[in-house]
Design a protein around this motif. Structure first.
Motif, PDB file in Angstrom:
ATOM      1  N   ALA A   1       0.826  -1.214   0.000  1.00  0.00           N
ATOM      2  CA  ALA A   1       0.000   0.000   0.000  1.00  0.00           C
ATOM      3  C   ALA A   1       0.866   1.274   0.000  1.00  0.00           C
ATOM      4  O   ALA A   1       0.382   2.342  -0.380  1.00  0.00           O
ATOM      5  CB  ALA A   1      -0.908  -0.002   1.230  1.00  0.00           C
TER       6      ALA A   1
ATOM      7  N   LEU B   1       1.097   3.448  -3.096  1.00  0.00           N
ATOM      8  CA  LEU B   1      -0.256   3.962  -3.406  1.00  0.00           C
ATOM      9  C   LEU B   1      -0.607   5.118  -2.477  1.00  0.00           C
ATOM     10  O   LEU B   1      -1.169   6.126  -2.890  1.00  0.00           O
ATOM     11  CB  LEU B   1      -1.294   2.841  -3.249  1.00  0.00           C
ATOM     12  CG  LEU B   1      -1.159   1.674  -4.232  1.00  0.00           C
ATOM     13  CD1 LEU B   1      -1.956   0.470  -3.754  1.00  0.00           C
ATOM     14  CD2 LEU B   1      -1.626   2.088  -5.613  1.00  0.00           C
ATOM     15  N   ARG B   2      -0.265   4.959  -1.185  1.00  0.00           N
ATOM     16  CA  ARG B   2      -0.562   6.021  -0.217  1.00  0.00           C
ATOM     17  C   ARG B   2       0.282   7.263  -0.498  1.00  0.00           C
ATOM     18  O   ARG B   2      -0.152   8.379  -0.251  1.00  0.00           O
ATOM     19  CB  ARG B   2      -0.298   5.518   1.208  1.00  0.00           C
ATOM     20  CG  ARG B   2      -1.370   4.554   1.688  1.00  0.00           C
ATOM     21  CD  ARG B   2      -1.038   3.983   3.058  1.00  0.00           C
ATOM     22  NE  ARG B   2      -2.076   3.067   3.509  1.00  0.00           N
ATOM     23  CZ  ARG B   2      -1.846   1.996   4.248  1.00  0.00           C
ATOM     24  NH1 ARG B   2      -0.624   1.699   4.628  1.00  0.00           N
ATOM     25  NH2 ARG B   2      -2.839   1.217   4.622  1.00  0.00           N
TER      26      ARG B   2
ATOM     27  N   THR C   1      -0.894   8.449  -4.651  1.00  0.00           N
ATOM     28  CA  THR C   1      -2.267   8.582  -5.153  1.00  0.00           C
ATOM     29  C   THR C   1      -3.145   9.183  -4.054  1.00  0.00           C
ATOM     30  O   THR C   1      -2.755   9.251  -2.895  1.00  0.00           O
ATOM     31  CB  THR C   1      -2.865   7.211  -5.557  1.00  0.00           C
ATOM     32  OG1 THR C   1      -3.057   6.430  -4.365  1.00  0.00           O
ATOM     33  CG2 THR C   1      -1.966   6.464  -6.518  1.00  0.00           C
TER      34      THR C   1
ATOM     35  N   LEU D   1      -6.128   7.843  -3.497  1.00  0.00           N
ATOM     36  CA  LEU D   1      -7.163   6.811  -3.337  1.00  0.00           C
ATOM     37  C   LEU D   1      -7.571   6.674  -1.866  1.00  0.00           C
ATOM     38  O   LEU D   1      -6.752   6.868  -0.965  1.00  0.00           O
ATOM     39  CB  LEU D   1      -6.647   5.457  -3.815  1.00  0.00           C
ATOM     40  CG  LEU D   1      -6.281   5.321  -5.302  1.00  0.00           C
ATOM     41  CD1 LEU D   1      -5.724   3.941  -5.570  1.00  0.00           C
ATOM     42  CD2 LEU D   1      -7.502   5.570  -6.166  1.00  0.00           C
TER      43      LEU D   1
ATOM     44  N   GLU E   1      -8.741   4.639   1.540  1.00  0.00           N
ATOM     45  CA  GLU E   1      -8.186   3.417   2.146  1.00  0.00           C
ATOM     46  C   GLU E   1      -8.923   2.183   1.643  1.00  0.00           C
ATOM     47  O   GLU E   1      -8.319   1.117   1.469  1.00  0.00           O
ATOM     48  CB  GLU E   1      -8.265   3.498   3.671  1.00  0.00           C
ATOM     49  CG  GLU E   1      -7.081   4.194   4.312  1.00  0.00           C
ATOM     50  CD  GLU E   1      -5.727   3.569   3.997  1.00  0.00           C
ATOM     51  OE1 GLU E   1      -5.571   2.353   4.185  1.00  0.00           O
ATOM     52  OE2 GLU E   1      -4.830   4.293   3.540  1.00  0.00           O
TER      53      GLU E   1
ATOM     54  N   ILE F   1      -7.575   1.444  -1.757  1.00  0.00           N
ATOM     55  CA  ILE F   1      -6.193   0.948  -1.615  1.00  0.00           C
ATOM     56  C   ILE F   1      -6.214  -0.521  -1.186  1.00  0.00           C
ATOM     57  O   ILE F   1      -5.477  -1.350  -1.717  1.00  0.00           O
ATOM     58  CB  ILE F   1      -5.395   1.817  -0.614  1.00  0.00           C
ATOM     59  CG1 ILE F   1      -5.057   3.158  -1.266  1.00  0.00           C
ATOM     60  CG2 ILE F   1      -4.116   1.123  -0.154  1.00  0.00           C
ATOM     61  CD1 ILE F   1      -4.377   4.159  -0.373  1.00  0.00           C
ATOM     62  N   ARG F   2      -7.134  -0.829  -0.271  1.00  0.00           N
ATOM     63  CA  ARG F   2      -7.249  -2.217   0.200  1.00  0.00           C
ATOM     64  C   ARG F   2      -7.548  -3.158  -0.971  1.00  0.00           C
ATOM     65  O   ARG F   2      -6.947  -4.213  -1.109  1.00  0.00           O
ATOM     66  CB  ARG F   2      -8.348  -2.287   1.259  1.00  0.00           C
ATOM     67  CG  ARG F   2      -8.495  -3.645   1.887  1.00  0.00           C
ATOM     68  CD  ARG F   2      -9.600  -3.691   2.938  1.00  0.00           C
ATOM     69  NE  ARG F   2     -10.020  -5.068   3.145  1.00  0.00           N
ATOM     70  CZ  ARG F   2     -10.936  -5.686   2.423  1.00  0.00           C
ATOM     71  NH1 ARG F   2     -11.568  -5.042   1.467  1.00  0.00           N
ATOM     72  NH2 ARG F   2     -11.238  -6.942   2.670  1.00  0.00           N
TER      73      ARG F   2
ATOM     74  N   VAL G   1      -4.455  -3.470  -3.264  1.00  0.00           N
ATOM     75  CA  VAL G   1      -3.410  -4.287  -2.628  1.00  0.00           C
ATOM     76  C   VAL G   1      -3.796  -5.770  -2.671  1.00  0.00           C
ATOM     77  O   VAL G   1      -2.964  -6.631  -2.999  1.00  0.00           O
ATOM     78  CB  VAL G   1      -3.162  -3.833  -1.167  1.00  0.00           C
ATOM     79  CG1 VAL G   1      -2.237  -4.801  -0.450  1.00  0.00           C
ATOM     80  CG2 VAL G   1      -2.582  -2.438  -1.138  1.00  0.00           C
TER      81      VAL G   1
END
Lengths: 281, 258
Positions: free
Chosen positions: A117, A120-121, A124, A126, A128, A131-132, A135
Motif C-alpha cells: 500500500a 499507493l498512499r 495517489t 485513493l 483506504e 487501496i485495500r 493491494v
C-alpha cells in the motif's frame, strides 16, 4: 478482449524502444565499468541483461533509474534523457518505472499489506477502501493474499521476493527492472518467479528488464537478450540467436564452461616454474 | 612529502564529508513539509527516540543527583554552608550536567540506534528502493528523525535535571538532614530563569542538533556492510560525545564567562 491485447503486445515491433543506452561510459574511481556501450530495450518485451559477476549489471539498472550518472553518453527513457532530467522530472519518470531489488528491499517495520500500500498512499489520492482492494488484487497476482498481515521477517526468501514484486507493480508501471530475481531461490520459487514475470509482462502490457546470470531460466522467457562483458555489449539478439552466436565468450557464458576467454586460473606465473622454483629453494 | 600529501588528502576528505553532511541536513530540512503525512512519522520517531530514552535518562538523573548531593554536602558541611546544597545542585544540573550528560546518554542510546537503523536501511536497499519509488529518503526517513531528536533532547534534559534535583533532595534533606525550607528557598532565590534555565536549554538545543545530525549522517553515509555499520555506530558515539564536550566549553565561555 484480454487475449487480443496480449497478442498485440507480443507482436509489437522490437524496434520500438522504451530505453536507449547511447555510447555510455561509466567509471568508478580508476576502474572503467562501461566504455561507449550502446543497446536498447524494446517496449512491451522481456529483455535480459546477462554477463559474468562483477561487470556492472546492477550498475546499469541504477544508471537507467537515474541513481547514477554516466561520465559520458546518454540514457533515454521514453525518449527523454535520464541524466538530463531535473529532480522533479526524474521523480515523475520513476513513477512510471519500478525496480525489484535483489534483497526485495521490503520495509521491515511494515506488514506485507502496508509495504504494497505504501507507494499507493504516497503517490495517489485513493481512499483506504480502494487501496485495500488494489493491494489485495496485487497480492492475489503473486499468490500472497493470505500473507498480507505477516511482517517481512516472517516471509521466506521466495515469498519476500514475490511480495516485493507485488509492491513494484502497485502503481502499474510501464517498466519493471529486476535485479537478480532468481538469485538464491529454490527450484519451486524460481519456477514461480519465472512464470510470474512472464505473465505480468503479458497481462499488464509492461516492459521488463531482467539483470541475471541464471541462463536457463531467463532464456525461457526473454524476448531479447543483451550480453555484457569486457566493458561493453558482446552480443545482442533473441535467445535463439544468442545460442547460435559465434563469439567464444558468449558461448562460454551461455554454456557455463569453466575455461575459455574468461580463464579458470587467476593470472599467475607458469605452474611448472613455481613448482621447480620451490624445489630448488 | 608523503606526510604532507596524506595530511592534505585527509583534510580534503574531512571537508568533503562536512559538505555531504550539510547537503544531507539541508536536503532534509528545506524540503516542503507535508503535515498530513509527516505528523504520524514524527510522532512515531518522538516515541522511538524520546520516549524510549526516558528510562535511562531518569535513572541516570536520579543517581547523579544523589551523588552530587552527597559530594556537595561533605564539602559544604566543613564550612557550615550545607544550606547552600540546593543552589549548588540546581546550578550544576541546569547549567552543565543536565544538558551535557543528557546529550552523552542520548548519543549512546538514541544516536547509535539511529545510525544503525539508517545504515541497515541502506545495506538492505530500502533507501534505494524509496528513491526508485520517487520518494525522497531525506524527507521520508531523515527529516522526521532529525526533528524528533531536536525536540526530544531538550525535554529529556529538563526531565533529567528535575529528577536529579529530586534525587539530591532525597539524599540531602531526607537522609543527611539539610533543612527542606532552606534547600528549596535558597535554590529559588539563586537560580535565574534567563541566566541558568534558558542558557541550559539553549545548550541542549545545540547539542540536540549536533548529536542528531552526526547520528543521521553517519548512518546515511556509511559503507553498507556489517563492518561499515559497526564502524559508523561507534563513530556516532565517539564524535557526538567529543563534539558535545567541545561545544559545551565554547557555549559556557560565551554564556557564563562574564
Amino acid at each position: 478482449m484480454i487475449y487480443k491485447l496480449v497478442n498485440q503486445n507480443v507482436e509489437r515491433d522490437l524496434s520500438q524502444s522504451i530505453i536507449e543506452i547511447k555510447d555510455v561510459t561509466f567509471s568508478r574511481g580508476d576502474r572503467t565499468i562501461y566504455k561507449n556501450m550502446s543497446f536498447s530495450v524494446p517496449k512491451g518485451k522481456i529483455t535480459a541483461i546477462m554477463g559474468p559477476s562483477g561487470i556492472g549489471k546492477t550498475t546499469m539498472l541504477r544508471l537507467i533509474g537515474g541513481q547514477l550518472k554516466p561520465d559520458s553518453g546518454d540514457i533515454t527513457f521514453e525518449g527523454q534523457s535520464v541524466p538530463g532530467m531535473t529532480r522533479a522530472e526524474l521523480y515523475e519518470a520513476r513513477t512510471k518505472m519500478s525496480m525489484l531489488f535483489q534483497s526485495g528491499a521490503l520495509f521491515t517495520d511494515m506488514s506485507v499489506f502496508d509495504n504494497i500500500a505504501f507507494p499507493l498512499r504516497e503517490h495517489t489520492q485513493l481512499s483506504e477502501e480502494l487501496i485495500r482492494l488494489v493491494v489485495l488484487m496485487k497480492l492475489q497476482a503473486v499468490g500472497l493474499r493470505g500473507a498480507r498481515d505477516l511482517m517481512p521477517s516472517e516471509l521466506s526468501g521466495g515469498m519476500a521476493r514475490r511480495a516485493a514484486l507485488a509492491r513494484s507493480i502497485a502503481l502499474d508501471p510501464e517498466l519493471i527492472m529486476y535485479d537478480e530475481p532468481f538469485a538464491g531461490q529454490d527450484p519451486i520459487s524460481m519456477g514461480v518467479l519465472v512464470r510470474l514475470i512472464k505473465s505480468l509482462n503479458q497481462v499488464l502490457g509492461l516492459s521488463s528488464l531482467i539483470v541475471t546470470h541464471d541462463v536457463t531460466e531467463v532464456l525461457s522467457i526473454a524476448d531479447h537478450v543483451v550480453i555484457i562483458a569486457e566493458q561493453g555489449v558482446i552480443g545482442t539478439g533473441t535467445p535463439e540467436q544468442m545460442l547460435q552466436h559465434s563469439s567464444p565468450l558468449v558461448q562460454q557464458f551461455l554454456k557455463g564452461l569453466s575455461d575459455g576467454p574468461v580463464p579458470f586460473h587467476f593470472k599467475a606465473a607458469p605452474y611448472e616454474d613455481e613448482l621447480l622454483l620451490g624445489a630448488q629453494q | 612529502m608523503d606526510f604532507l600529501q596524506a595530511l592534505g588528502h585527509k583534510t580534503l576528505s574531512r571537508f568533503a564529508s562536512l559538505g555531504r553532511a550539510t547537503r544531507m541536513l539541508l536536503g532534509a530540512l528545506l524540503s516542503m513539509p507535508n503535515f498530513k503525512k509527516g505528523t504520524p512519522l514524527l510522532i512515531k520517531q518522538l516515541y522511538m527516540v524520546g520516549h524510549q530514552s526516558l528510562l535511562i535518562i531518569m535513572v541516570s538523573g536520579l543517581f547523579i543527583g544523589m551523588v552530587l548531593a552527597l559530594q556537595g554536602y561533605t564539602v559544604l558541611v566543613g564550612y557550615g554552608a550545607e544550606d547552600s546544597l540546593g543552589p549548588l545542585v540546581a546550578l550544576s544540573l541546569l547549567r552543565e550536567l543536565g544538558p551535557v550528560v543528557t546529550a552523552l546518554l542520548f548519543a549512546g542510546r538514541a544516536g547509535s540506534a539511529l545510525t544503525a537503523e539508517i545504515g541497515l536501511m541502506k545495506a538492505t536497499e530500502q533507501l534505494s528502493s524509496l528513491e526508485m519509488m520517487a520518494i525522497d529518503p531525506l524527507k521520508r526517513v531523515v527529516a522526521p528523525r532529525f526533528w524528533a531528536g531536536f525536540i526530544s533532547m531538550p525535554l529529556l534534559a529538563l526531565i533529567f535535571s528535575a529528577v536529579a534535583i529530586i534525587g539530591a533532595h532525597l539524599v540531602g534533606v531526607d537522609w543527611l538532614g539539610v533543612d527542606s525550607g532552606s534547600f528549596w528557598s535558597i535554590m529559588q532565590s539563586q537560580v535565574s530563569f534567563q541566566q541558568d534555565i534558558l542558557n541550559g536549554m539553549i545548550k541542549s538545543f545545540v547539542f540536540a542538533l549536533i548529536v542528531t545530525w552526526i547520528a543521521l549522517y553517519k548512518g546515511y553515509d556509511c559503507v553498507p556492510t556489517s563492518e561499515g555499520i559497526s564502524k559508523a555506530t561507534t563513530e556516532t558515539v565517539v564524535h557526538s560525545s567529543l563534539a558535545v564536550l567541545g561545544f559545551d566549553f565554547l557555549l559556557t565561555a560565551v554564556m557564563f564567562s562574564s
